[in-house]
Design an enzyme around this catalytic site. Sequence first.
Site, PDB file in Angstrom:
ATOM      1  N   ASP A 152      -1.341  -3.508  -0.496  1.00  0.00           N
ATOM      2  CA  ASP A 152      -2.482  -3.540   0.421  1.00  0.00           C
ATOM      3  C   ASP A 152      -2.293  -4.615   1.483  1.00  0.00           C
ATOM      4  O   ASP A 152      -3.045  -4.689   2.451  1.00  0.00           O
ATOM      5  CB  ASP A 152      -3.783  -3.817  -0.351  1.00  0.00           C
ATOM      6  CG  ASP A 152      -4.383  -2.542  -0.928  1.00  0.00           C
ATOM      7  OD1 ASP A 152      -3.961  -1.447  -0.519  1.00  0.00           O
ATOM      8  OD2 ASP A 152      -5.276  -2.638  -1.791  1.00  0.00           O
TER       9      ASP A 152
ATOM     10  N   ASP B  79      -5.054   7.125  -5.973  1.00  0.00           N
ATOM     11  CA  ASP B  79      -5.228   5.679  -6.123  1.00  0.00           C
ATOM     12  C   ASP B  79      -5.683   5.319  -7.545  1.00  0.00           C
ATOM     13  O   ASP B  79      -6.091   6.192  -8.325  1.00  0.00           O
ATOM     14  CB  ASP B  79      -6.275   5.223  -5.096  1.00  0.00           C
ATOM     15  CG  ASP B  79      -6.055   3.789  -4.630  1.00  0.00           C
ATOM     16  OD1 ASP B  79      -5.392   3.023  -5.343  1.00  0.00           O
ATOM     17  OD2 ASP B  79      -6.584   3.441  -3.561  1.00  0.00           O
TER      18      ASP B  79
HETATM   19  C1  GLA Z   1      -7.045   0.679  -2.472  1.00  0.00           C
HETATM   20  C2  GLA Z   1      -5.849   1.174  -1.665  1.00  0.00           C
HETATM   21  C3  GLA Z   1      -6.173   1.118  -0.198  1.00  0.00           C
HETATM   22  C4  GLA Z   1      -7.403   1.962   0.073  1.00  0.00           C
HETATM   23  C5  GLA Z   1      -8.558   1.500  -0.795  1.00  0.00           C
HETATM   24  C6  GLA Z   1      -9.722   2.452  -0.685  1.00  0.00           C
HETATM   25  O1  GLA Z   1      -7.264  -0.676  -2.280  1.00  0.00           O
HETATM   26  O2  GLA Z   1      -4.720   0.429  -1.962  1.00  0.00           O
HETATM   27  O3  GLA Z   1      -5.093   1.577   0.567  1.00  0.00           O
HETATM   28  O4  GLA Z   1      -7.092   3.298  -0.189  1.00  0.00           O
HETATM   29  O5  GLA Z   1      -8.202   1.422  -2.164  1.00  0.00           O
HETATM   30  O6  GLA Z   1     -10.802   2.067  -1.449  1.00  0.00           O
END
Ligand code: GLA
Length: 707
Positions: free
Chosen positions: A518, A448
């Site tokens: 997200d 990420d």
């Molecule tokens: C980001 C990702 C999510 C999740 C969060 C965790 O927003 O896109 O899918 O993994 O971080 O903190």
Amino acid sequence: MAIFEVAGRRFVIEGKRVAHVVTIGANGKLIHTYFGAKLPYRDDYEALPSPIVAHSSFESPDGVATYDFVPFGEMLYTEPTLKSEREDGQRIHQFQFERSEQTETKLTLWLFDPLQEMRVGVQYEVFADYDIIGRSIVVENTGRLPVRLTAAQSFAMGRWHQPNLKLHHFAGMWTGEFKKQITPVTPGRQTIESRRGVTSHQANPWFALEQDATEDRGEVIYGHFAYSGNWAIHVEQDAFGFVQLSGGMNPFDFSWKLSHQQQLTTPTFYIGYANGFADMSAHAHAFQRNVIMPRATERPVLYNSWEATYFDVTESGQRELVDLAAGIGCELFVVDDGWFGERNSDQAGLGDWHVNREKFPNGLEPLISYVKQQGLQFGLWVEPEMVNPDSDLYRSHPDWIYHARDAVRTTSRNQYVLNLGLPEVEQFILEMMDDLLTRHAIDYIKWDMNRAFSEPGVPKDQTDRQQELWKRHVDALYRIFDELRRLHPTVDFEACAGGGGRIDLGILSRTEQVWTSDNTDPLDRLQIQHDFSYAYNAKMMSCWVTDGPNWLNGRNVPLATRFVSSMQGTLGIGGNLSEWSTDELAEAKGWIETYQAIRPTVQRGIQYRLSAFTQQTPSVMQYTSEEETVLLAIAPLRQYGAHQYHFKLKRLDPAMRYQVEDRTLSGAYLMQQGLTFSYTTDYEARCLRIQPVHRALSLLESKETIV
Ligand code: GLA
């Protein structure tokens, strides 16, 4: 397919259907001559006019033209392909063509500039089956004095303006990525770009240029830049009707120093040619699957615990989810954020990549073994490029982040960006990840990246190297990925940046899938996924079925709708299964079985957009492989008693007979008459599989068999 030279110092690069023609002008420059449908004879290429317009003293004495390489310093004012300054202050270039070099699939046109003593190779690589040409430049400083590059784009080419020429590109934001925009090309200049250090949610390094094209026909020129840092694409139309296209690493705040005999090769910009948007997507999707992405294998059905537990991950809680995920047929279990350091919220812990012993008293191993006993693969979330101020890593290395003397250190999501350009930071991340993957039986990493850059400074660097940090970050990131893939060749990687903030062909050559957004609302996702499909394939696109009401907008839609929306790509489950009823779990199991049956077609077939979802129109996606055609459909809002929608299928064999539930219909019928779906509730979902029965003798001979 061929690369050859014809009379008039003209080079022709052919794919299956496309030809790119560049002419060495009398002035030694690379004049862009043609990009379009392949022509049958060499004479045709020789006959192409040199698109040069002589004009006034306000234009180049060579005339106005478009170029495959735009030098800086002469009377050319479009975005330069290369711009540099030598240590002695020389900033002008006078490139002249030197020679060409070619193999079966690659052509390099070498240019030399005696002023700054630089040699440039303008490189073309043809991927004939896809009608895609990879473009990049290699720059070498052949002189004794160092030069500082301030622009190094990967491609330039042109075309004549036609009425109705339109630029397609993506705009967006976090939880709202990939909104395709269509803007007319008019005199003046359009730039789409990222200056954020990462590919970005706000724009994406992809474009398409067309004039009245539809899904089914019309010339489309499109491009994908394989790079995950700052990038830019320029479309510049002059008053003469020339449109100069260019793109590559963003020259904004860019610099790169080359000492004697040092080289820089720019990342590749892939330029494609297609007839209609469906062909464009089909070529691009197949190219990504077969050439760019590392593995040809299908993607497993994933479970991810993020929306179920957020930071509250514990061994017992995760075990419960493993049981439920295994019970409904998931194949990969991913523990998301929260397993390490003091990571109880987004305020602390990033950088401290050791297992949190309160949450996992015996480390991760017991959970991993448990996951494997249930027959699932194990995956883990990391965000290695970041650090929270509240972490041991930051306390011991406050200088490891991008920062500037006396400047505020901006936190965003309570975190800083680590300076991967520092060799010690690169090494720290590589060793940390290597150690994690060596010590645990991890099959999958979700990597990420949750914020953009700020205070882009490296206080200990010389002033003339500060602007190198953008490229250094991406170079280090790619080296880390490449090394991890070499050391751990069976581990799969997912690219995520708060959803779709880092999706491009650069990261895709190192990852198996991406987290599209997200935003897990199934209806919003239909729109994101629809537009995403113009540029990117379904297999890479991770889509989760999550809880209703949705965390982002509180909307609650039926489980079937959530599934069918997520089955448009690589299916995942992201809901809190411990709160799902027995009926819901049973329904989920059924949908996962259906997905597993259609997976080869969804992930490897050709995708056709039949209808784009709005509140008034259904979402209908068609996927066709040798074996079958799959339709994934979601009805619109049920308004004014409407209860049916209608659509026509694409690119079936007209003479083939297909089993459509209890009817047998020809491909011609399905494409000309189409199908009608009935619905009784809002957003009702359907998955329909259509299999070929047998080929009708012929349309003419057995008309009566064709309904
Ligand atoms: C980001 C990702 C999510 C999740 C969060 C965790 O927003 O896109 O899918 O993994 O971080 O903190």
